[in-house]
Every structure is written in structure tokens, then in C-alpha cells.
Motif scaffolding. Structure first.
Motif, PDB file in Angstrom:
ATOM      1  N   ILE A  92      -0.831  -0.487  -6.067  1.00 49.41           N
ATOM      2  CA  ILE A  92      -0.294  -1.807  -5.724  1.00 49.41           C
ATOM      3  C   ILE A  92      -0.807  -2.248  -4.357  1.00 49.41           C
ATOM      4  CG2 ILE A  92       1.837  -3.051  -5.147  1.00 49.41           C
ATOM      5  CD1 ILE A  92       3.203  -1.332  -7.331  1.00 49.41           C
ATOM      6  N   THR A  93      -0.858  -1.318  -3.413  1.00 47.00           N
ATOM      7  CA  THR A  93      -1.382  -1.637  -2.078  1.00 47.00           C
ATOM      8  C   THR A  93      -2.841  -2.060  -2.163  1.00 47.00           C
ATOM      9  OG1 THR A  93       0.147  -0.076  -1.070  1.00 47.00           O
ATOM     10  CG2 THR A  93      -1.738  -0.729   0.248  1.00 47.00           C
ATOM     11  N   ASN A  94      -3.626  -1.343  -2.964  1.00 47.88           N
ATOM     12  CA  ASN A  94      -5.038  -1.727  -3.132  1.00 47.88           C
ATOM     13  C   ASN A  94      -5.164  -3.130  -3.713  1.00 47.88           C
ATOM     14  OD1 ASN A  94      -6.068   0.668  -2.153  1.00 47.88           O
ATOM     15  ND2 ASN A  94      -6.327   1.589  -4.164  1.00 47.88           N
ATOM     16  N   ASP A  95      -4.248  -3.495  -4.607  1.00 44.20           N
ATOM     17  CA  ASP A  95      -4.316  -4.811  -5.248  1.00 44.20           C
ATOM     18  C   ASP A  95      -3.905  -5.950  -4.320  1.00 44.20           C
ATOM     19  OD1 ASP A  95      -5.189  -3.666  -7.584  1.00 44.20           O
ATOM     20  OD2 ASP A  95      -3.236  -3.709  -8.584  1.00 44.20           O
ATOM     21  N   TYR A  96      -2.921  -5.725  -3.458  1.00 36.41           N
ATOM     22  CA  TYR A  96      -2.326  -6.831  -2.718  1.00 36.41           C
ATOM     23  C   TYR A  96      -2.580  -6.842  -1.216  1.00 36.41           C
ATOM     24  CZ  TYR A  96      -0.013  -8.061  -7.013  1.00 36.41           C
ATOM     25  OH  TYR A  96       0.235  -8.434  -8.302  1.00 36.41           O
ATOM     26  N   HIS A 104      -4.970  -7.325   1.403  1.00 34.38           N
ATOM     27  CA  HIS A 104      -6.354  -7.785   1.568  1.00 34.38           C
ATOM     28  C   HIS A 104      -6.899  -7.487   2.960  1.00 34.38           C
ATOM     29  CE1 HIS A 104      -6.111  -9.588  -2.338  1.00 34.38           C
ATOM     30  NE2 HIS A 104      -5.007 -10.247  -1.987  1.00 34.38           N
ATOM     31  N   ASN A 105      -6.038  -7.329   3.928  1.00 34.38           N
ATOM     32  CA  ASN A 105      -6.466  -6.974   5.277  1.00 34.38           C
ATOM     33  C   ASN A 105      -6.642  -5.453   5.329  1.00 34.38           C
ATOM     34  OD1 ASN A 105      -6.458  -6.194   8.020  1.00 34.38           O
ATOM     35  ND2 ASN A 105      -5.341  -8.056   8.590  1.00 34.38           N
ATOM     36  N   ARG A 106      -7.776  -5.000   5.802  1.00 33.72           N
ATOM     37  CA  ARG A 106      -8.086  -3.561   5.826  1.00 33.72           C
ATOM     38  C   ARG A 106      -7.076  -2.762   6.650  1.00 33.72           C
ATOM     39  NH1 ARG A 106     -11.522   0.539   5.093  1.00 33.72           N
ATOM     40  NH2 ARG A 106     -12.175   1.817   6.855  1.00 33.72           N
ATOM     41  N   LEU A 107      -6.704  -3.275   7.814  1.00 35.56           N
ATOM     42  CA  LEU A 107      -5.760  -2.572   8.683  1.00 35.56           C
ATOM     43  C   LEU A 107      -4.389  -2.450   8.011  1.00 35.56           C
ATOM     44  CD1 LEU A 107      -5.115  -1.259  11.391  1.00 35.56           C
ATOM     45  CD2 LEU A 107      -4.511  -3.531  12.252  1.00 35.56           C
ATOM     46  N   THR A 146      -2.687   1.087   6.904  1.00 38.28           N
ATOM     47  CA  THR A 146      -1.356   1.392   7.444  1.00 38.28           C
ATOM     48  C   THR A 146      -0.358   1.669   6.322  1.00 38.28           C
ATOM     49  OG1 THR A 146      -1.805  -0.025   9.344  1.00 38.28           O
ATOM     50  CG2 THR A 146       0.493   0.540   8.935  1.00 38.28           C
ATOM     51  N   LEU A 147      -0.349   0.817   5.308  1.00 34.85           N
ATOM     52  CA  LEU A 147       0.581   1.024   4.189  1.00 34.85           C
ATOM     53  C   LEU A 147       0.282   2.314   3.439  1.00 34.85           C
ATOM     54  CD1 LEU A 147       0.869  -2.607   2.792  1.00 34.85           C
ATOM     55  CD2 LEU A 147       2.624  -1.302   4.001  1.00 34.85           C
ATOM     56  N   LYS A 148      -0.990   2.585   3.175  1.00 30.54           N
ATOM     57  CA  LYS A 148      -1.339   3.828   2.461  1.00 30.54           C
ATOM     58  C   LYS A 148      -1.017   5.065   3.306  1.00 30.54           C
ATOM     59  CE  LYS A 148      -5.287   1.925   0.958  1.00 30.54           C
ATOM     60  NZ  LYS A 148      -6.617   1.830   0.398  1.00 30.54           N
TER      61      LYS A 148
END
Length: 150
Positions: free
Chosen positions: A93-97, A99-102, A106-108
């Protein structure tokens, strides 16, 4: 000027080297999902259907289950597969939504940290749980502990 569009199934000539993490994540989700269905329904059946059902769920029931090596392995598999399955889903889900690399990194990183902490704590609880700790007042111990019976 003429633009040529490749046919949809034209093979790519450029191959990336290394491990295809997306493919292995996809395979893990399918395999762990099948195993989780068996583990979860087995867990629910034993806890809710056998014996007195929900009325039997108490500290003694959990203490008895966690003292058995079979149930320790069962619960460990359930914990690890479910947590990693959920974390992999959150990563997708993080990869999908994100869009900002940072933000994505951070989320992953937060997902990874939470998963590691929960895996360590959950595994420690499963393998170090002692319903009859030494040195405790007898009136606070469950009735199945040896100190209470004597």
C-alpha cells in the motif's frame, strides 16, 4: 515523424539483475495466506468449539496451552506469518500511495520497525510465559500451580 508502439507482449531485452523482491513478496502473500487460513481456523476451533467453548477461556486455559510445545510452535507460526503478511501488505500500500521518496522510505522504515518489535515481543511472550512464577503469594497463583495444591 513516425512513432512505433511495441506490441503488448513484446519481450523486453533489458533484464535487471538481482532479486525480484516484488515477485517474492507476491508469492509469500499467497503461500502465507493459505497456511494462515489453516492456522487461524485451527486456533479458533480449539479455543471456541472444543470443551466448554468460550466459557473455558481463562488464564488457566491460556497457561495450559502455552506450556505445550505443540501450541508454542503453532502460535509462533501464527504470529510470524500473520505479522509479516500484514507488514508486506502495508508495504505494498505504501508503494502504491507514497509518491514522495522520503515519505515512502519513512513509512516503510516505521512498518519494518513495528514488525520487528512486535515479532520479538510476541515470541518472547510465547516462550517465556510462566503461569506459576516462583516466589509469588499463594493466594495470587492459579489453582493448577503446584504451590497452591500443597
Amino acid at each position: 515523424m513516425t512513432t512505433t508502439i511495441e506490441a503488448p507482449r513484446t519481450p523486453r531485452t533489458v533484464r535487471r539483475r538481482g532479486i525480484n523482491w516484488e515477485k517474492w513478496g507476491w508469492i509469500y502473500m499467497r503461500a502465507s495466506g493459505v497456511v494462515l487460513v489453516v492456522l487461524i481456523f485451527g486456533h479458533l476451533f480449539v479455543n471456541l468449539m472444543i470443551g466448554d467453548g468460550v466459557k473455558a477461556l481463562d488464564f488457566a486455559f491460556v497457561g495450559g496451552k502455552l506450556s505445550s510445545p505443540f501450541w508454542q510452535v503453532w502460535d509462533t507460526l501464527l504470529l510470524w506469518l500473520a505479522l509479516i503478511h500484514g507488514a508486506n501488505g502495508m508495504r505494498t500500500i505504501t508503494n502504491d500511495y507514497a509518491h514522495n521518496r522520503l515519505v515512502g522510505v519513512t513509512l516503510k522504515g516505521a512498518i519494518l520497525a513495528a514488525t520487528v518489535v512486535l515479532l520479538i515481543l510476541g515470541t518472547l511472550v510465547i516462550y517465556t510465559f510462566d503461569p506459576c512464577p516462583a516466589g509469588q503469594p499463594v493466594d495470587l497463583l492459579p489453582t493448577f500451580c503446584p504451590a497452591v495444591g500443597s
